[in-house]
Design a protein around this motif. Structure first.
Motif, mmCIF file in Angstrom:
data_model
loop_
_atom_site.group_PDB
_atom_site.id
_atom_site.type_symbol
_atom_site.label_atom_id
_atom_site.label_comp_id
_atom_site.label_asym_id
_atom_site.label_seq_id
_atom_site.Cartn_x
_atom_site.Cartn_y
_atom_site.Cartn_z
ATOM 1 N N MET A 1 0.839 -1.180 0.000
ATOM 2 C CA MET A 1 0.000 0.000 0.000
ATOM 3 C C MET A 1 0.879 1.237 0.000
ATOM 4 S SD MET A 1 -2.570 1.460 2.916
ATOM 5 C CE MET A 1 -4.063 0.732 2.333
ATOM 6 N N ALA A 2 0.538 2.198 -0.817
ATOM 7 C CA ALA A 2 1.297 3.451 -0.880
ATOM 8 C C ALA A 2 1.198 4.190 0.457
ATOM 9 C CB ALA A 2 0.771 4.331 -2.004
ATOM 10 N N VAL A 3 2.246 4.960 0.753
ATOM 11 C CA VAL A 3 2.269 5.729 1.999
ATOM 12 C C VAL A 3 2.680 7.171 1.725
ATOM 13 C CG1 VAL A 3 2.725 3.765 3.522
ATOM 14 C CG2 VAL A 3 4.652 5.013 2.522
ATOM 15 N N ILE A 4 2.223 8.035 2.617
ATOM 16 C CA ILE A 4 2.630 9.437 2.645
ATOM 17 C C ILE A 4 3.620 9.572 3.790
ATOM 18 C CG2 ILE A 4 1.877 11.826 2.967
ATOM 19 C CD1 ILE A 4 -1.011 10.730 2.265
ATOM 20 N N VAL A 5 4.790 10.127 3.510
ATOM 21 C CA VAL A 5 5.816 10.312 4.533
ATOM 22 C C VAL A 5 6.055 11.805 4.687
ATOM 23 C CG1 VAL A 5 8.191 9.845 5.210
ATOM 24 C CG2 VAL A 5 6.902 8.118 3.926
ATOM 25 N N THR A 6 5.867 12.307 5.908
ATOM 26 C CA THR A 6 6.098 13.715 6.203
ATOM 27 C C THR A 6 7.249 13.807 7.199
ATOM 28 O OG1 THR A 6 3.743 14.164 5.919
ATOM 29 C CG2 THR A 6 5.059 15.870 7.021
ATOM 30 N N ILE A 7 8.220 14.639 6.872
ATOM 31 C CA ILE A 7 9.385 14.812 7.740
ATOM 32 C C ILE A 7 9.570 16.294 8.010
ATOM 33 C CG2 ILE A 7 11.840 14.353 8.050
ATOM 34 C CD1 ILE A 7 11.561 12.223 5.833
ATOM 35 N N GLU A 8 9.657 16.640 9.280
ATOM 36 C CA GLU A 8 9.899 18.018 9.708
ATOM 37 C C GLU A 8 11.358 18.142 10.131
ATOM 38 O OE1 GLU A 8 7.535 20.333 9.595
ATOM 39 O OE2 GLU A 8 5.807 19.024 9.240
ATOM 40 N N PHE B 1 5.871 10.515 -1.301
ATOM 41 C CA PHE B 1 4.937 9.429 -1.550
ATOM 42 C C PHE B 1 5.759 8.231 -2.001
ATOM 43 C CE2 PHE B 1 2.647 13.329 -1.999
ATOM 44 C CZ PHE B 1 1.434 13.086 -1.381
ATOM 45 N N TRP B 2 5.519 7.074 -1.367
ATOM 46 C CA TRP B 2 6.271 5.848 -1.631
ATOM 47 C C TRP B 2 5.304 4.700 -1.864
ATOM 48 C CZ3 TRP B 2 11.598 5.530 -1.781
ATOM 49 C CH2 TRP B 2 12.283 6.686 -1.400
ATOM 50 N N ASP B 3 5.766 3.690 -2.610
ATOM 51 C CA ASP B 3 4.965 2.486 -2.815
ATOM 52 C C ASP B 3 4.669 1.783 -1.490
ATOM 53 O OD1 ASP B 3 4.569 2.532 -5.592
ATOM 54 O OD2 ASP B 3 6.441 1.462 -5.976
ATOM 55 N N SER B 4 5.643 1.822 -0.566
ATOM 56 C CA SER B 4 5.465 1.155 0.723
ATOM 57 C C SER B 4 6.379 1.781 1.766
ATOM 58 C CB SER B 4 5.791 -0.336 0.608
ATOM 59 O OG SER B 4 7.182 -0.515 0.415
ATOM 60 N N GLU B 5 6.057 1.533 3.028
ATOM 61 C CA GLU B 5 6.906 2.005 4.117
ATOM 62 C C GLU B 5 8.267 1.301 4.052
ATOM 63 O OE1 GLU B 5 6.833 2.701 8.952
ATOM 64 O OE2 GLU B 5 5.105 1.790 7.978
ATOM 65 N N GLU B 6 8.280 0.052 3.645
ATOM 66 C CA GLU B 6 9.534 -0.700 3.530
ATOM 67 C C GLU B 6 10.470 -0.062 2.509
ATOM 68 O OE1 GLU B 6 6.494 -2.931 5.444
ATOM 69 O OE2 GLU B 6 6.450 -2.116 3.424
ATOM 70 N N PRO C 1 -0.991 5.762 5.660
ATOM 71 C CA PRO C 1 -1.421 5.150 4.404
ATOM 72 C C PRO C 1 -1.962 6.199 3.446
ATOM 73 C CG PRO C 1 -2.749 4.351 6.263
ATOM 74 C CD PRO C 1 -1.781 5.337 6.793
ATOM 75 N N ALA C 2 -1.721 5.962 2.180
ATOM 76 C CA ALA C 2 -2.293 6.812 1.137
ATOM 77 C C ALA C 2 -3.415 6.037 0.474
ATOM 78 C CB ALA C 2 -1.226 7.192 0.104
ATOM 79 N N VAL C 3 -4.593 6.601 0.473
ATOM 80 C CA VAL C 3 -5.717 5.953 -0.180
ATOM 81 C C VAL C 3 -5.560 6.041 -1.687
ATOM 82 C CG1 VAL C 3 -8.224 6.059 -0.511
ATOM 83 C CG2 VAL C 3 -7.244 6.363 1.771
ATOM 84 N N ASN C 4 -4.958 7.147 -2.141
ATOM 85 C CA ASN C 4 -4.797 7.370 -3.566
ATOM 86 C C ASN C 4 -3.617 8.312 -3.789
ATOM 87 O OD1 ASN C 4 -5.320 7.250 -6.290
ATOM 88 N ND2 ASN C 4 -7.033 8.674 -6.235
ATOM 89 N N VAL C 5 -2.851 8.065 -4.815
ATOM 90 C CA VAL C 5 -1.791 8.968 -5.239
ATOM 91 C C VAL C 5 -1.998 9.200 -6.732
ATOM 92 C CG1 VAL C 5 0.683 9.316 -5.512
ATOM 93 C CG2 VAL C 5 -0.175 8.065 -3.510
#
Length: 92
Positions: A1-8, A53-58, A85-89
């Protein structure tokens, strides 16, 4: 599952970001497996924010492990990303 990664990056600068990005893009493994999209900019509080945005957290974790020396040389200190999780990209 695609994921959204936010880094501050509190206190992070545009110069640090641009130099680190330049070095990453010059590697023979960029773009890394699973990478979909990237955006970055000032966070409004004197730091820097990255949203990926990544295909997976891994895939994201594998990238971080490979890129860690580049981040460290650029003075980017370790921070804990937010992964959701990203529902849609949708890419243009």
């Amino acid at each position: 599952m695609a994921v959204i990664v936010t880094i501050e990056f509190p206190g992070g600068t545009q110069e640090q970001y641009e130099e680190t990005t330049r070095v990453l893009q010059a590697t023979d493994w960029f773009p890394p497996k699973g990478f979909l999209a990237h955006a970055a900019g000032p966070d409004g509080t004197g730091g820097w924010r990255v949203v990926d945005f990544w295909d997976s957290e891994e895939d994201f974790i594998a990238f971080i492990e490979k890129a860690r020396p580049i981040f460290e040389r650029g003075g980017v200190r370790s921070v804990l990303p937010t992964v959701q999780p990203a529902v849609n990209v949708i890419l243009r």
